[in-house]
Design a protein around this motif. Structure first.
Motif, PDB file in Angstrom:
ATOM      1  N   MET A 253      -9.890  -1.642  -6.282  1.00 22.08           N
ATOM      2  CA  MET A 253      -9.784  -2.202  -4.944  1.00 22.08           C
ATOM      3  C   MET A 253      -8.333  -2.084  -4.473  1.00 22.08           C
ATOM      4  N   LYS A 254      -8.160  -1.623  -3.268  1.00 20.83           N
ATOM      5  CA  LYS A 254      -6.825  -1.441  -2.720  1.00 20.83           C
ATOM      6  C   LYS A 254      -6.261  -2.755  -2.186  1.00 20.83           C
ATOM      7  N   ARG A 255      -4.932  -2.841  -2.223  1.00 22.20           N
ATOM      8  CA  ARG A 255      -4.224  -3.981  -1.662  1.00 22.20           C
ATOM      9  C   ARG A 255      -3.185  -3.420  -0.694  1.00 22.20           C
ATOM     10  N   MET A 256      -3.162  -3.924   0.527  1.00 19.46           N
ATOM     11  CA  MET A 256      -2.170  -3.519   1.521  1.00 19.46           C
ATOM     12  C   MET A 256      -0.790  -3.957   1.055  1.00 19.46           C
ATOM     13  N   HIS A 257       0.218  -3.111   1.293  1.00 27.87           N
ATOM     14  CA  HIS A 257       1.599  -3.418   0.921  1.00 27.87           C
ATOM     15  C   HIS A 257       2.489  -3.276   2.147  1.00 27.87           C
ATOM     16  N   ILE A 258       3.337  -4.262   2.370  1.00 28.60           N
ATOM     17  CA  ILE A 258       4.335  -4.221   3.440  1.00 28.60           C
ATOM     18  C   ILE A 258       5.667  -4.634   2.834  1.00 28.60           C
ATOM     19  N   HIS A 259       6.712  -3.841   3.091  1.00 22.59           N
ATOM     20  CA  HIS A 259       8.060  -4.170   2.615  1.00 22.59           C
ATOM     21  C   HIS A 259       8.973  -4.316   3.831  1.00 22.59           C
ATOM     22  N   VAL A 260       9.639  -5.472   3.923  1.00 20.05           N
ATOM     23  CA  VAL A 260      10.510  -5.793   5.057  1.00 20.05           C
ATOM     24  C   VAL A 260      11.936  -5.989   4.549  1.00 20.05           C
ATOM     25  N   GLY A 261      12.887  -5.373   5.237  1.00 19.62           N
ATOM     26  CA  GLY A 261      14.301  -5.579   4.941  1.00 19.62           C
ATOM     27  C   GLY A 261      14.788  -6.833   5.650  1.00 19.62           C
TER      28      GLY A 261
ATOM     29  N   ASP B 254       3.978   8.766   8.431  1.00 23.95           N
ATOM     30  CA  ASP B 254       3.009   8.895   9.520  1.00 23.95           C
ATOM     31  C   ASP B 254       3.657   9.666  10.670  1.00 23.95           C
ATOM     32  N   PRO B 255       2.892  10.024  11.707  1.00 26.47           N
ATOM     33  CA  PRO B 255       3.454  10.806  12.814  1.00 26.47           C
ATOM     34  C   PRO B 255       4.631  10.125  13.525  1.00 26.47           C
ATOM     35  N   ASN B 256       4.800   8.813  13.312  1.00 27.33           N
ATOM     36  CA  ASN B 256       5.889   8.091  13.954  1.00 27.33           C
ATOM     37  C   ASN B 256       7.078   7.866  13.040  1.00 27.33           C
ATOM     38  N   GLY B 257       7.033   8.428  11.833  1.00 24.39           N
ATOM     39  CA  GLY B 257       8.149   8.308  10.904  1.00 24.39           C
ATOM     40  C   GLY B 257       8.112   7.097  10.004  1.00 24.39           C
ATOM     41  N   ILE B 258       7.009   6.332  10.002  1.00 29.28           N
ATOM     42  CA  ILE B 258       6.902   5.173   9.113  1.00 29.28           C
ATOM     43  C   ILE B 258       6.495   5.659   7.724  1.00 29.28           C
ATOM     44  N   ALA B 259       7.272   5.263   6.730  1.00 28.07           N
ATOM     45  CA  ALA B 259       6.989   5.664   5.353  1.00 28.07           C
ATOM     46  C   ALA B 259       5.828   4.838   4.791  1.00 28.07           C
ATOM     47  N   TRP B 260       4.904   5.536   4.124  1.00 28.59           N
ATOM     48  CA  TRP B 260       3.777   4.907   3.418  1.00 28.59           C
ATOM     49  C   TRP B 260       3.843   5.345   1.968  1.00 28.59           C
ATOM     50  N   GLU B 261       3.587   4.428   1.053  1.00 21.28           N
ATOM     51  CA  GLU B 261       3.507   4.789  -0.354  1.00 21.28           C
ATOM     52  C   GLU B 261       2.115   4.480  -0.877  1.00 21.28           C
ATOM     53  N   ALA B 262       1.669   5.305  -1.795  1.00 20.56           N
ATOM     54  CA  ALA B 262       0.430   5.073  -2.531  1.00 20.56           C
ATOM     55  C   ALA B 262       0.868   4.909  -3.974  1.00 20.56           C
ATOM     56  N   TYR B 263       0.488   3.798  -4.612  1.00 17.95           N
ATOM     57  CA  TYR B 263       1.011   3.575  -5.956  1.00 17.95           C
ATOM     58  C   TYR B 263       0.129   2.701  -6.824  1.00 17.95           C
ATOM     59  N   HIS B 264       0.339   2.891  -8.121  1.00 17.75           N
ATOM     60  CA  HIS B 264      -0.312   2.093  -9.164  1.00 17.75           C
ATOM     61  C   HIS B 264       0.800   1.509 -10.022  1.00 17.75           C
ATOM     62  N   THR B 265       0.894   0.179 -10.104  1.00 22.65           N
ATOM     63  CA  THR B 265       1.908  -0.487 -10.911  1.00 22.65           C
ATOM     64  C   THR B 265       1.384  -0.691 -12.323  1.00 22.65           C
TER      65      THR B 265
ATOM     66  N   ASP C 285      -5.667   1.353 -10.600  1.00 19.11           N
ATOM     67  CA  ASP C 285      -5.646   2.255 -11.758  1.00 19.11           C
ATOM     68  C   ASP C 285      -5.329   3.680 -11.325  1.00 19.11           C
ATOM     69  N   ALA C 286      -5.072   4.524 -12.314  1.00 16.63           N
ATOM     70  CA  ALA C 286      -4.668   5.907 -12.067  1.00 16.63           C
ATOM     71  C   ALA C 286      -5.764   6.709 -11.355  1.00 16.63           C
ATOM     72  N   ALA C 287      -7.024   6.463 -11.684  1.00 13.91           N
ATOM     73  CA  ALA C 287      -8.124   7.192 -11.043  1.00 13.91           C
ATOM     74  C   ALA C 287      -8.175   6.879  -9.550  1.00 13.91           C
ATOM     75  N   GLU C 288      -7.977   5.625  -9.204  1.00 12.16           N
ATOM     76  CA  GLU C 288      -7.976   5.240  -7.796  1.00 12.16           C
ATOM     77  C   GLU C 288      -6.778   5.867  -7.061  1.00 12.16           C
ATOM     78  N   LEU C 289      -5.631   5.974  -7.755  1.00 12.74           N
ATOM     79  CA  LEU C 289      -4.460   6.629  -7.166  1.00 12.74           C
ATOM     80  C   LEU C 289      -4.746   8.107  -6.919  1.00 12.74           C
ATOM     81  N   ASP C 290      -5.411   8.778  -7.868  1.00 15.27           N
ATOM     82  CA  ASP C 290      -5.791  10.184  -7.674  1.00 15.27           C
ATOM     83  C   ASP C 290      -6.680  10.337  -6.449  1.00 15.27           C
ATOM     84  N   GLY C 291      -7.629   9.417  -6.245  1.00 11.58           N
ATOM     85  CA  GLY C 291      -8.502   9.466  -5.071  1.00 11.58           C
ATOM     86  C   GLY C 291      -7.734   9.286  -3.784  1.00 11.58           C
TER      87      GLY C 291
END
Length: 143
Positions: free
Chosen positions: A1-9, A105-116, A67-73
């Motif tokens: 299951m995915k979890r949304m991530h937001i990082h704010v400076g 994204d097309p507006n320059g916002i960085a997105w990461e996909a990750y498995h910790t 998990d790694a399989a979900e990251l591959d997807g």
């Protein structure tokens, strides 16, 4: 299951921790001198703040997987959308050891996909060099 991530400076970590703790009704799950993270279930969100971001406000967003399989997807979905990606592979950043890929994204916002995989005691593998939050996306680089 995915979890949304937001990082704010943020400019003042203590002030921001007080604000977001009140807003979320919860204390941070992880707290470091330059970083705080809330792992919320409602909404399902990994919300992080740090004084290491390149700018104040939204630094990047992402999708954390379990998990790694979900990251591959998720990586396959990025490729299917014709999005140029950059894979960091296994890396240490944001006080965690993770496997990561980045897109913009097309507006320059960085997105990461990750498995910790596990917690780390350092912010990034390149501690000697000041790094943007979560090691930053590498715009224009393809993987």
């Amino acid at each position: 299951m995915k979890r949304m991530h937001i990082h704010v400076g943020v400019k003042d970590l203590a002030e921001s921790i007080r604000f977001y703790s009140a807003l979320f009704g919860a204390e941070p799950a992880k707290l470091k001198p330059d970083y705080a993270k809330w792992m919320l279930e409602d909404p399902r969100l990994n919300f992080a703040i740090s004084t290491r971001a390149k700018t104040l406000g939204l630094d990047h967003m992402g999708l954390q997987v379990e998990d790694a399989a979900e990251l591959d997807g998720l990586r396959a979905q990025m490729s299917a959308a014709n999005i140029a990606t950059h894979a960091d592979g296994e890396t240490t950043c944001c006080y965690a050891r993770s496997e990561k890929s980045w897109v913009e994204d097309p507006n320059g916002i960085a997105w990461e996909a990750y498995h910790t995989m596990e917690d780390a005691q350092i912010f990034s593998a390149a501690e000697a060099v000041p790094a943007p939050a979560c090691c930053g996306a590498k715009p224009g680089a393809a993987a």
